[in-house]
Design a protein around this motif. Structure first.
Motif, PDB file in Angstrom:
ATOM      1  N   VAL A  84       0.660  -1.332   0.179  1.00 31.29           N
ATOM      2  CA  VAL A  84      -0.123  -0.160  -0.092  1.00 31.29           C
ATOM      3  C   VAL A  84       1.007   1.101  -0.407  1.00 31.29           C
ATOM      4  CG1 VAL A  84      -2.136  -1.183   0.330  1.00 31.29           C
ATOM      5  CG2 VAL A  84      -0.487   0.062   2.604  1.00 31.29           C
ATOM      6  N   GLY A 137      -0.465   4.490  -1.270  1.00 31.06           N
ATOM      7  CA  GLY A 137      -1.459   5.671  -1.845  1.00 31.06           C
ATOM      8  C   GLY A 137      -1.303   6.716  -0.338  1.00 31.06           C
ATOM      9  N   GLY A 138      -0.613   6.641   0.203  1.00 30.21           N
ATOM     10  CA  GLY A 138      -0.594   7.405   1.377  1.00 30.21           C
ATOM     11  C   GLY A 138      -0.249   9.014   0.661  1.00 30.21           C
ATOM     12  N   GLN A 139      -0.260   9.666   1.402  1.00 27.52           N
ATOM     13  CA  GLN A 139       0.193  11.530   1.018  1.00 27.52           C
ATOM     14  C   GLN A 139       1.688  11.403   1.647  1.00 27.52           C
ATOM     15  OE1 GLN A 139      -3.644  13.086   2.438  1.00 27.52           O
ATOM     16  NE2 GLN A 139      -3.779  14.053  -0.083  1.00 27.52           N
ATOM     17  N   GLY A 140       2.002  10.765   3.241  1.00 27.30           N
ATOM     18  CA  GLY A 140       3.426  11.171   3.574  1.00 27.30           C
ATOM     19  C   GLY A 140       3.522  12.778   4.131  1.00 27.30           C
ATOM     20  N   THR A 141       2.847  13.021   4.876  1.00 25.50           N
ATOM     21  CA  THR A 141       2.622  14.412   5.111  1.00 25.50           C
ATOM     22  C   THR A 141       3.284  14.875   6.285  1.00 25.50           C
ATOM     23  OG1 THR A 141       0.847  13.925   5.994  1.00 25.50           O
ATOM     24  CG2 THR A 141       0.328  15.321   5.064  1.00 25.50           C
ATOM     25  N   ARG A 142       3.930  13.658   7.402  1.00 26.33           N
ATOM     26  CA  ARG A 142       4.803  13.997   8.054  1.00 26.33           C
ATOM     27  C   ARG A 142       6.364  14.111   8.034  1.00 26.33           C
ATOM     28  NH1 ARG A 142       2.621   8.838  11.844  1.00 26.33           N
ATOM     29  NH2 ARG A 142       2.028   8.139   9.814  1.00 26.33           N
ATOM     30  N   GLN A 153      -6.224   4.186  -5.537  1.00 25.12           N
ATOM     31  CA  GLN A 153      -7.437   3.670  -4.699  1.00 25.12           C
ATOM     32  C   GLN A 153      -7.869   5.151  -4.812  1.00 25.12           C
ATOM     33  OE1 GLN A 153      -4.463   5.053  -1.250  1.00 25.12           O
ATOM     34  NE2 GLN A 153      -6.317   5.493  -0.312  1.00 25.12           N
ATOM     35  N   GLY A 197      -7.930   6.132   2.544  1.00 24.20           N
ATOM     36  CA  GLY A 197      -7.098   5.436   3.824  1.00 24.20           C
ATOM     37  C   GLY A 197      -6.540   3.964   3.322  1.00 24.20           C
ATOM     38  N   VAL A 218       4.245   1.237   2.089  1.00 27.28           N
ATOM     39  CA  VAL A 218       5.153   0.836   1.610  1.00 27.28           C
ATOM     40  C   VAL A 218       7.308   1.434   2.450  1.00 27.28           C
ATOM     41  CG1 VAL A 218       4.835   3.661   1.204  1.00 27.28           C
ATOM     42  CG2 VAL A 218       6.394   2.267  -0.110  1.00 27.28           C
ATOM     43  N   LYS A 257       8.785   8.316   8.885  1.00 27.68           N
ATOM     44  CA  LYS A 257       7.296   8.383   9.157  1.00 27.68           C
ATOM     45  C   LYS A 257       7.084   9.438   8.968  1.00 27.68           C
ATOM     46  CE  LYS A 257       4.429   4.832   9.949  1.00 27.68           C
ATOM     47  NZ  LYS A 257       3.327   4.733   8.733  1.00 27.68           N
TER      48      LYS A 257
HETATM   49  P1  UTP Z   1       0.475   6.429   7.190  1.00 26.75           P
HETATM   50  O1  UTP Z   1      -1.354   5.998   8.332  1.00 26.75           O
HETATM   51  O2  UTP Z   1       1.182   6.347   7.782  1.00 26.75           O
HETATM   52  O3  UTP Z   1      -0.054   7.870   5.951  1.00 26.75           O
HETATM   53  O4  UTP Z   1       0.107   4.956   6.216  1.00 26.75           O
HETATM   54  P2  UTP Z   1       0.977   8.247   5.355  1.00 26.75           P
HETATM   55  O5  UTP Z   1      -0.105   9.004   3.678  1.00 26.75           O
HETATM   56  O6  UTP Z   1       2.139   7.177   4.581  1.00 26.75           O
HETATM   57  O7  UTP Z   1       1.556   9.572   5.544  1.00 26.75           O
HETATM   58  P3  UTP Z   1       1.391  10.910   6.845  1.00 26.75           P
HETATM   59  O8  UTP Z   1       0.292  10.500   8.026  1.00 26.75           O
HETATM   60  O9  UTP Z   1       0.698  11.231   6.347  1.00 26.75           O
HETATM   61  O10 UTP Z   1       2.181  11.182   7.342  1.00 26.75           O
HETATM   62  C1  UTP Z   1       0.490   3.499   6.277  1.00 26.75           C
HETATM   63  C2  UTP Z   1       0.861   3.444   5.252  1.00 26.75           C
HETATM   64  O11 UTP Z   1      -0.834   3.190   3.734  1.00 26.75           O
HETATM   65  C3  UTP Z   1      -0.245   4.120   2.636  1.00 26.75           C
HETATM   66  C4  UTP Z   1       0.537   4.847   2.793  1.00 26.75           C
HETATM   67  O12 UTP Z   1       1.503   4.743   1.718  1.00 26.75           O
HETATM   68  C5  UTP Z   1       2.036   3.879   3.876  1.00 26.75           C
HETATM   69  O13 UTP Z   1       2.450   2.988   3.593  1.00 26.75           O
HETATM   70  N1  UTP Z   1      -1.803   4.354   3.033  1.00 26.75           N
HETATM   71  C6  UTP Z   1      -2.349   5.676   3.995  1.00 26.75           C
HETATM   72  C7  UTP Z   1      -2.686   4.069   2.068  1.00 26.75           C
HETATM   73  O14 UTP Z   1      -2.295   3.390   0.983  1.00 26.75           O
HETATM   74  N2  UTP Z   1      -3.361   5.444   1.415  1.00 26.75           N
HETATM   75  C8  UTP Z   1      -3.897   5.791   2.291  1.00 26.75           C
HETATM   76  O15 UTP Z   1      -5.490   6.974   2.359  1.00 26.75           O
HETATM   77  C9  UTP Z   1      -3.612   6.640   3.349  1.00 26.75           C
END
Ligand code: UTP
Length: 486
Positions: free
Chosen positions: A105, A107-112, A187, A213, A243, A395
């Motif tokens: 997975v 797709g997250g935004q990795g904001t932190r 997603q 999510g 990831v 993170k």
């Molecule tokens: P996190 O909850 O750490 O979120 O995701 P994030 O987006 O990577 O980082 P922040 O919170 O914005 O800093 C945990 C895992 O879930 C994936 C992320 O890519 C990471 O592998 N994820 C999270 C998704 O694939 N999609 C989402 O909508 C959220």
């Protein structure tokens, strides 16, 4: 989609304000906005609105997370001796039959972390600067070399990083994997809603959208055809991982075998928490069923609870990876997951069209959590894994769980692998005595993907020449040094 269709759709959904700036937009802006509107799933928006209104009516406005209720720690199996050997053999059989896949997975935004680009492209190799994607993909390639069959990789992206992720894999020639064994899928993106259920315009031509999510993976697998691909390949088991952690033994034979021997729908890999303050999802038994409770819903007191002998009562965290059976993924893709909401600061376009970043939460964002699927599982197991070997995610930009801490954990793990091999131990001692200090170690999984494999490479090697590349005090052992290292 044209303007009339958009007007009709938005009007019926009570979201006509999305076209408030239409008359001021140029052609590109109009095209962008119409494309966004055509991609929004308005049936889902209606569900989000329902969730929001019912949460607000219960909490009187704050949308606070639900209390976690009565619970106790879930049992966690620790494999050793004959039980581990049996699980390992069963897992190897499945890998040799090509019935195991990997689901990443990303797709997250990795904001932190605040990295400009998909998190998987983040350079994490202490010497080479290779990316998170590199280490994930090379472990799968090593499995293919060992077992003779591919472990196909399914990568979930989002609209924000899909194109860049695919390009990165292409530029890196799929890290050696066959292109046909890598399946990208996106997603869904969801809007944020104001307290009265209206979507937020971030700019005059843009609705604010964010990924739905990590739980979005279940419906996205189905929608995209990835699940059908798993079924067509005859996969029984999928290793689901995140990831940002470059450490796990991806699709480890003993974990796969344990999952299968237990007949589990889902197996959660569990890691010992570093202390009472560490925040991660925790495996619990609630009403006799195994669940993961996020730290946000866990409660401070419980995080600190201790047993009479002083050990942490909730000793284990289970942030990911998980193993899922493919039939379970199919059932869950069709079942749907609950929606969680969070009160957040969401940028919005003011009356003049300027984007404003609010100082206080002004809207609600919605997410699905993948572990909510456990509520429907017939059998869930937790399996202890060695944290030093397998868990250290990126993170934050600095401090705990940051690039530096992950590099140190990676290097320490690889040094331990070399230390367990007398030939390497001796070689490193000799280098140090000549003044060539080995400060850090990096090992491409295609050189070796475990301490046992390091030993195997050493024993099966030929002439006595070295070795790896020295990159700023880091010994980097890449694939091309395999077979000729001793
Ligand atoms: P996190 O909850 O750490 O979120 O995701 P994030 O987006 O990577 O980082 P922040 O919170 O914005 O800093 C945990 C895992 O879930 C994936 C992320 O890519 C990471 O592998 N994820 C999270 C998704 O694939 N999609 C989402 O909508 C959220």
């Amino acid at each position: 989609m044209n303007l009339e269709e958009a007007l009709d759709l938005l009007g019926k959904a009570g979201q006509s304000h999305v076209l408030a700036f239409w008359d001021r937009l140029d052609d590109a802006g109009r095209a962008h906005l119409l494309a966004q509107v055509s991609e929004i799933d308005f049936a889902a928006v209606e569900r989000l609105r329902g969730t929001l209104l019912s949460a607000l009516s219960k909490t009187g406005g704050a949308g606070a997370p639900p209390a976690a209720g009565d619970m106790e720690p879930a049992p966690v199996a620790e494999l050793s001796g004959p039980a581990r050997a049996e699980a390992f053999a069963r897992g190897e059989e499945e890998l040799r039959a090509g019935r195991v896949g990997a689901l990443l997975v990303a797709g997250g935004q990795g904001t932190r972390l605040g990295f400009d680009g998909p998190k998987g492209c983040f350079p994490i190799g202490p010497g080479s600067g290779e990316s998170l994607f590199f280490f994930h993909a090379r472990k799968l390639l090593a499995k293919k070399r060992r077992y003779g069959r591919p472990v196909p990789l399914y990568v979930m992206t989002s609209a924000a990083n899909d194109a860049e992720t695919r390009n990165f894999f292409r530029r890196k020639r799929f890290f050696g994997l066959d292109e046909e064994d890598v399946f990208f899928f996106r997603q869904a993106m969801w809007p944020a809603l104001s307290p009265d259920g209206k979507m937020i315009l971030e700019k005059p031509d843009s609705v604010f959208l964010s990924p739905d999510g990590h739980g979005g993976v279940l419906s996205a697998l189905e929608r995209s055809g990835a699940l059908a691909d798993m079924e067509a390949r005859g996969l029984s088991t999928v290793f689901h991982f995140q990831v940002d952690n470059p450490m796990p033994d991806v699709a480890a034979a003993d974990a796969v075998g344990f999952h299968l021997l237990e007949g589990a729908d889902a197996t959660l890999e569990a890691f010992e928490r570093t202390g009472p303050g560490e925040k991660m999802g925790m495996p619990v038994l609630r009403g006799g069923r195994t669940a993961i409770v996020e730290y946000t819903e866990f409660g401070e007191d419980r995080m600190h609870e201790r047993e009479p002998d002083g050990s942490l009562r909730y000793r284990w965290g289970a942030p990911s990876p998980f193993l899922f059976s493919v039939p379970f993924l199919r059932r869950e893709a069709e079942a749907g997951l609950p929606i969680h909401l969070a009160h957040k600061k969401v940028p919005f376009a003011d009356a003049s069209g300027e984007t404003v970043k609010p100082d206080a939460p002004n809207a609600y964002k919605f997410e699905k959590f993948v572990f909510d699927a456990l509520a429907d599982a017939r059998c869930v197991r937790c399996l202890a894994r060695d944290r030093r070997e397998e868990y250290s995610p990126v993170k934050n930009a600095e401090g705990d769980k940051s690039p530096r801490s992950v590099e140190l954990d990676l290097s320490a793990k690889w040094e331990r692998w070399l230390d367990q091999d007398p030939w390497w131990k001796d070689w490193i001692d000799r280098q140090n005595s000549f003044g060539f200090f080995v400060n850090d170690v990096e090992i491409d999984p295609m050189f070796a993907d475990s301490a046992e494999e390091v030993r195997h490479v050493t024993l099966s090697g030929s002439a006595g020449f070295v070795l790896g590349e020295w990159q700023g005090g880091t010994l980097v052992l890449t694939e091309r040094f395999r077979g000729g290292c001793v």
